[in-house]
Design a protein around this motif. Sequence first.
Motif, PDB file in Angstrom:
ATOM      1  N   TYR A 158       0.842  -1.210   0.000  1.00 47.53           N
ATOM      2  CA  TYR A 158       0.000   0.000   0.000  1.00 47.53           C
ATOM      3  C   TYR A 158       0.873   1.255   0.000  1.00 47.53           C
ATOM      4  N   LEU A 159       1.913   1.252   0.840  1.00 47.26           N
ATOM      5  CA  LEU A 159       2.789   2.418   0.931  1.00 47.26           C
ATOM      6  C   LEU A 159       3.587   2.634  -0.354  1.00 47.26           C
ATOM      7  N   LEU A 160       4.006   1.545  -1.004  1.00 45.32           N
ATOM      8  CA  LEU A 160       4.786   1.663  -2.236  1.00 45.32           C
ATOM      9  C   LEU A 160       3.974   2.289  -3.364  1.00 45.32           C
ATOM     10  N   ASP A 161       2.663   2.085  -3.333  1.00 48.59           N
ATOM     11  CA  ASP A 161       1.803   2.686  -4.356  1.00 48.59           C
ATOM     12  C   ASP A 161       1.606   4.180  -4.146  1.00 48.59           C
ATOM     13  N   ARG A 162       1.972   4.671  -2.975  1.00 44.29           N
ATOM     14  CA  ARG A 162       1.662   6.061  -2.638  1.00 44.29           C
ATOM     15  C   ARG A 162       2.875   6.904  -2.249  1.00 44.29           C
ATOM     16  N   HIS A 163       4.004   6.246  -1.990  1.00 43.37           N
ATOM     17  CA  HIS A 163       5.176   6.980  -1.514  1.00 43.37           C
ATOM     18  C   HIS A 163       6.433   6.499  -2.237  1.00 43.37           C
ATOM     19  N   SER A 164       7.518   7.222  -2.066  1.00 43.45           N
ATOM     20  CA  SER A 164       8.801   6.881  -2.679  1.00 43.45           C
ATOM     21  C   SER A 164       9.273   5.509  -2.220  1.00 43.45           C
ATOM     22  N   LEU A 165       9.641   4.674  -3.199  1.00 47.90           N
ATOM     23  CA  LEU A 165      10.169   3.340  -2.874  1.00 47.90           C
ATOM     24  C   LEU A 165      11.408   3.458  -2.015  1.00 47.90           C
ATOM     25  N   ARG A 166      12.256   4.412  -2.336  1.00 42.42           N
ATOM     26  CA  ARG A 166      13.501   4.586  -1.581  1.00 42.42           C
ATOM     27  C   ARG A 166      13.226   4.872  -0.107  1.00 42.42           C
ATOM     28  N   ILE A 167      12.261   5.747   0.160  1.00 39.71           N
ATOM     29  CA  ILE A 167      11.942   6.097   1.546  1.00 39.71           C
ATOM     30  C   ILE A 167      11.327   4.908   2.277  1.00 39.71           C
ATOM     31  N   VAL A 168      10.388   4.215   1.628  1.00 41.94           N
ATOM     32  CA  VAL A 168       9.750   3.049   2.256  1.00 41.94           C
ATOM     33  C   VAL A 168      10.798   1.981   2.568  1.00 41.94           C
ATOM     34  N   PHE A 169      11.668   1.702   1.611  1.00 42.90           N
ATOM     35  CA  PHE A 169      12.707   0.688   1.790  1.00 42.90           C
ATOM     36  C   PHE A 169      13.652   1.084   2.931  1.00 42.90           C
ATOM     37  N   ALA A 170      14.036   2.357   2.971  1.00 46.44           N
ATOM     38  CA  ALA A 170      14.944   2.832   4.014  1.00 46.44           C
ATOM     39  C   ALA A 170      14.315   2.693   5.395  1.00 46.44           C
ATOM     40  N   ILE A 226      23.285  -2.442   6.651  1.00 48.75           N
ATOM     41  CA  ILE A 226      23.921  -2.376   5.327  1.00 48.75           C
ATOM     42  C   ILE A 226      22.865  -2.146   4.253  1.00 48.75           C
ATOM     43  N   VAL A 227      21.741  -2.865   4.379  1.00 44.03           N
ATOM     44  CA  VAL A 227      20.642  -2.656   3.432  1.00 44.03           C
ATOM     45  C   VAL A 227      20.163  -1.210   3.497  1.00 44.03           C
ATOM     46  N   PHE A 228      20.046  -0.684   4.717  1.00 47.68           N
ATOM     47  CA  PHE A 228      19.623   0.711   4.875  1.00 47.68           C
ATOM     48  C   PHE A 228      20.553   1.655   4.120  1.00 47.68           C
ATOM     49  N   LEU A 229      21.852   1.459   4.265  1.00 48.93           N
ATOM     50  CA  LEU A 229      22.816   2.316   3.574  1.00 48.93           C
ATOM     51  C   LEU A 229      22.694   2.190   2.059  1.00 48.93           C
ATOM     52  N   VAL A 230      22.469   0.971   1.582  1.00 43.82           N
ATOM     53  CA  VAL A 230      22.337   0.749   0.138  1.00 43.82           C
ATOM     54  C   VAL A 230      21.085   1.429  -0.412  1.00 43.82           C
ATOM     55  N   THR A 231      20.014   1.454   0.376  1.00 45.23           N
ATOM     56  CA  THR A 231      18.770   2.070  -0.102  1.00 45.23           C
ATOM     57  C   THR A 231      18.954   3.560  -0.408  1.00 45.23           C
ATOM     58  N   LEU A 232      19.933   4.170   0.219  1.00 42.77           N
ATOM     59  CA  LEU A 232      20.175   5.593  -0.017  1.00 42.77           C
ATOM     60  C   LEU A 232      20.659   5.867  -1.442  1.00 42.77           C
ATOM     61  N   PHE A 233      21.113   4.803  -2.127  1.00 47.28           N
ATOM     62  CA  PHE A 233      21.614   4.945  -3.493  1.00 47.28           C
ATOM     63  C   PHE A 233      20.558   4.601  -4.544  1.00 47.28           C
ATOM     64  N   ILE A 234      19.332   4.290  -4.090  1.00 48.09           N
ATOM     65  CA  ILE A 234      18.269   3.971  -5.040  1.00 48.09           C
ATOM     66  C   ILE A 234      17.722   5.270  -5.633  1.00 48.09           C
ATOM     67  N   PRO A 235      17.755   5.407  -6.959  1.00 45.53           N
ATOM     68  CA  PRO A 235      17.151   6.605  -7.569  1.00 45.53           C
ATOM     69  C   PRO A 235      15.633   6.481  -7.555  1.00 45.53           C
ATOM     70  N   GLU A 236      14.959   7.564  -7.850  1.00 50.35           N
ATOM     71  CA  GLU A 236      13.504   7.489  -7.959  1.00 50.35           C
ATOM     72  C   GLU A 236      13.140   6.535  -9.098  1.00 50.35           C
ATOM     73  N   THR A 237      12.098   5.732  -8.888  1.00 48.53           N
ATOM     74  CA  THR A 237      11.783   4.678  -9.851  1.00 48.53           C
ATOM     75  C   THR A 237      10.357   4.768 -10.390  1.00 48.53           C
ATOM     76  N   ASN A 238       9.755   5.951 -10.336  1.00 49.88           N
ATOM     77  CA  ASN A 238       8.453   6.059 -10.983  1.00 49.88           C
ATOM     78  C   ASN A 238       8.643   6.218 -12.493  1.00 49.88           C
ATOM     79  N   LYS A 239       7.560   6.090 -13.237  1.00 48.09           N
ATOM     80  CA  LYS A 239       7.669   6.088 -14.703  1.00 48.09           C
ATOM     81  C   LYS A 239       8.237   7.405 -15.233  1.00 48.09           C
TER      82      LYS A 239
END
Length: 196
Positions: A69-81, A177-190
Amino acid sequence: ENSVPKKLLVQLFSIIFFTTAIGGFIFQSTTFSLPKVFDETLTGSATIIGWYSFLVFSVAALGQLIVGYLLDRHSLRIVFAVVAFMQTVLFIAMTQVSGISALITALGFMLFVFGQIPINDVLVGRITQSEWRSRAYAARYIVTFTVMALSIPFIAWVYGKWGFNMLFISLAISASIVFLVTLFIPETNKKSLNLN
């Protein structure tokens, strides 16, 4: 359907496979060891311990719906972090609690462990063209199941030498470590990926 630039695609798939590997290790370690953890931190018969585990896994499975639900409405990077950060905090907390506090803490980190499951699938779906999507998912699951299989002897080795506290410290390090890696995820919307 336009393709994602090659450099960005390499970056994203590197992140996907790396976080998939660590996520598989975390998932297998928590689900495999949790009944034994409850046996050591909670009082009750084997049946009661089994019901505790059932309760935690059943409720935690809802984490996938919440994160979806959150991924459909918010930044994937923020949710993952947030998911990775909360795992780190709760794994550390698990080394300090017992009794009902351990049950509540376990429910908390399992919500976030289950919640992480759909994140990489969503990322794969956003960046791959339809003709490559099935193969991308297959490759991701190969990584997941390989790491999950390797996790079992690691769990046994860590528990045999140092007990579950060291296992949860290892999990906290992995999640951080996963948290740190998520900081390098660019925005992934269309729009940001120039997809139509």
